[in-house]
Design a protein around this motif. Structure first.
Motif, short mmCIF file in Angstrom:
data_model
loop_
_atom_site.label_atom_id
_atom_site.label_comp_id
_atom_site.label_asym_id
_atom_site.label_seq_id
_atom_site.Cartn_x
_atom_site.Cartn_y
_atom_site.Cartn_z
N ARG A 80 46.40 65.03 79.28
CA ARG A 80 45.41 64.08 78.76
C ARG A 80 45.08 64.42 77.31
O ARG A 80 45.18 65.57 76.90
CB ARG A 80 44.15 64.09 79.63
CG ARG A 80 43.32 65.33 79.51
CD ARG A 80 42.20 65.36 80.53
NE ARG A 80 41.28 66.43 80.28
CZ ARG A 80 41.50 67.70 80.52
NH1 ARG A 80 42.64 68.08 81.05
NH2 ARG A 80 40.60 68.61 80.25
N PRO A 81 44.67 63.42 76.53
CA PRO A 81 44.30 63.71 75.14
C PRO A 81 43.06 64.60 75.09
O PRO A 81 42.16 64.48 75.93
CB PRO A 81 43.97 62.33 74.56
CG PRO A 81 44.25 61.34 75.61
CD PRO A 81 44.57 62.03 76.88
N ARG A 82 43.05 65.49 74.17
CA ARG A 82 41.91 66.41 74.01
C ARG A 82 41.14 66.01 72.76
O ARG A 82 41.74 65.65 71.76
CB ARG A 82 42.37 67.85 73.85
CG ARG A 82 43.37 68.33 74.86
CD ARG A 82 42.70 68.72 76.13
NE ARG A 82 43.73 69.07 77.10
CZ ARG A 82 43.58 69.98 77.99
NH1 ARG A 82 42.47 70.65 78.08
NH2 ARG A 82 44.53 70.22 78.86
N THR A 83 39.85 66.09 72.84
CA THR A 83 39.05 65.83 71.66
C THR A 83 38.48 67.14 71.16
O THR A 83 38.25 68.07 71.93
CB THR A 83 37.89 64.86 71.96
OG1 THR A 83 37.07 65.45 72.98
CG2 THR A 83 38.40 63.51 72.44
N THR A 84 38.28 67.21 69.88
CA THR A 84 37.68 68.39 69.28
C THR A 84 36.20 68.09 69.05
O THR A 84 35.87 67.08 68.45
CB THR A 84 38.36 68.70 67.93
OG1 THR A 84 39.75 68.84 68.15
CG2 THR A 84 37.80 69.95 67.30
N PRO A 85 35.33 68.96 69.54
CA PRO A 85 33.91 68.68 69.33
C PRO A 85 33.57 68.73 67.85
O PRO A 85 34.08 69.55 67.11
CB PRO A 85 33.20 69.80 70.09
CG PRO A 85 34.22 70.80 70.44
CD PRO A 85 35.57 70.17 70.26
N ARG A 86 32.75 67.81 67.44
CA ARG A 86 32.29 67.79 66.05
C ARG A 86 30.93 68.47 65.99
O ARG A 86 29.98 68.04 66.63
CB ARG A 86 32.20 66.36 65.55
CG ARG A 86 33.53 65.66 65.58
CD ARG A 86 33.48 64.43 64.71
NE ARG A 86 34.74 63.74 64.78
CZ ARG A 86 35.77 63.99 63.98
NH1 ARG A 86 35.67 64.90 63.06
NH2 ARG A 86 36.89 63.31 64.11
#
Length: 95
Positions: A80-86
């Protein structure tokens, strides 16, 4: 176990771990049982449970799923695509 696999397991306490000694013997991987009311000991357990519940409802009989079904769930979760926390910043350049 393949070299890229974990070397230990840490599971929450529940009926599903009743056979932990057999699992340890079969995988040659020690299993650590978390203490009740100690969420910091569970690592990614809670997040993994939340992700799995999207595919396998709580209380579902896993015997009703084929190995192909379970492999498809694992593949989808692992790819699954991973997001980077901002993180909020103060406006200063951090370089």
């Amino acid at each position: 176990m393949p070299p890229h696999q974990p070397r230990t397991l840490t599971w929450d306490r529940g009926r599903e771990i009743a056979e932990h000694k057999a699992i340890t013997t079969g995988t040659r991987m020690p299993i650590y049982l978390c203490k009740p009311r100690s969420p910091w000991q569970r690592g990614t357990n809670e997040n993994t449970n939340r992700l799995l519940r999207q595919y396998l409802p709580k209380g579902a009989d896993l015997r009703t799923f084929s190995q192909a079904d379970l492999d498809a769930v694992a593949h989808e979760l692992n790819h699954r695509p991973r997001t980077t926390p901002r993180l909020p910043h103060s406006g200063r350049d951090l370089r």
